[in-house]
Design a protein around this motif. Sequence first.
Motif, short mmCIF file in Angstrom:
data_model
loop_
_atom_site.label_atom_id
_atom_site.label_comp_id
_atom_site.label_asym_id
_atom_site.label_seq_id
_atom_site.Cartn_x
_atom_site.Cartn_y
_atom_site.Cartn_z
N GLN A 88 0.83 -1.03 -0.10
CA GLN A 88 0.09 -0.08 -0.11
C GLN A 88 0.73 1.13 0.10
O GLN A 88 0.54 2.26 -0.65
CB GLN A 88 -0.92 0.10 1.22
N GLU A 89 2.19 1.27 0.65
CA GLU A 89 2.86 2.50 0.60
C GLU A 89 3.40 2.70 -0.64
O GLU A 89 3.36 3.90 -1.10
CB GLU A 89 4.09 1.93 1.75
N ASP A 90 3.83 1.75 -1.45
CA ASP A 90 4.11 1.89 -2.84
C ASP A 90 3.22 2.30 -3.71
O ASP A 90 3.58 3.27 -4.49
CB ASP A 90 4.70 0.41 -3.37
N VAL A 91 1.94 1.93 -3.44
CA VAL A 91 0.87 2.80 -4.44
C VAL A 91 0.82 4.14 -3.72
O VAL A 91 0.43 4.88 -4.73
CB VAL A 91 -0.40 1.89 -4.21
N ARG A 92 0.98 4.36 -2.49
CA ARG A 92 0.65 5.64 -2.09
C ARG A 92 1.86 6.61 -2.73
O ARG A 92 1.33 7.88 -3.15
CB ARG A 92 0.70 5.62 -0.74
N TYR A 93 2.83 6.09 -2.52
CA TYR A 93 4.19 6.76 -3.21
C TYR A 93 4.03 7.18 -4.89
O TYR A 93 4.31 8.21 -5.25
CB TYR A 93 5.53 6.12 -2.88
N SER A 94 3.55 6.20 -5.48
CA SER A 94 3.31 6.07 -6.86
C SER A 94 2.19 7.25 -7.12
O SER A 94 2.27 7.90 -8.04
CB SER A 94 2.87 4.92 -7.57
#
Length: 64
Positions: A2-8
Motif C-alpha cells: 500500500q505504501e508503494d501505491v501511495r508513493y506512486s
Amino acid sequence: AQEDVRYSLKNLKRSKQRSVKFFINIALDYELKARLQKASQENDLKMTQVVKAALDFYLKENGY
C-alpha cells in the motif's frame, strides 16, 4: 504494497503539477470572448487549448 501505491500516486500528482508551469490572467472584451467560445465549441476543444494554439502561432510567426 500500500505504501508503494501511495508513493506512486504522490509522484503522479507531482508530475502533473510540474507540467503546468505558468498561468496568465487576461481581460477579454465580450466580442473576443464570444468568438473564443464559438471556436472552442465548434472544434470540441477547451478555450485554453485555443488560446495556447493562437499564442504559439503568433509567437512563431513573429520569430519568437
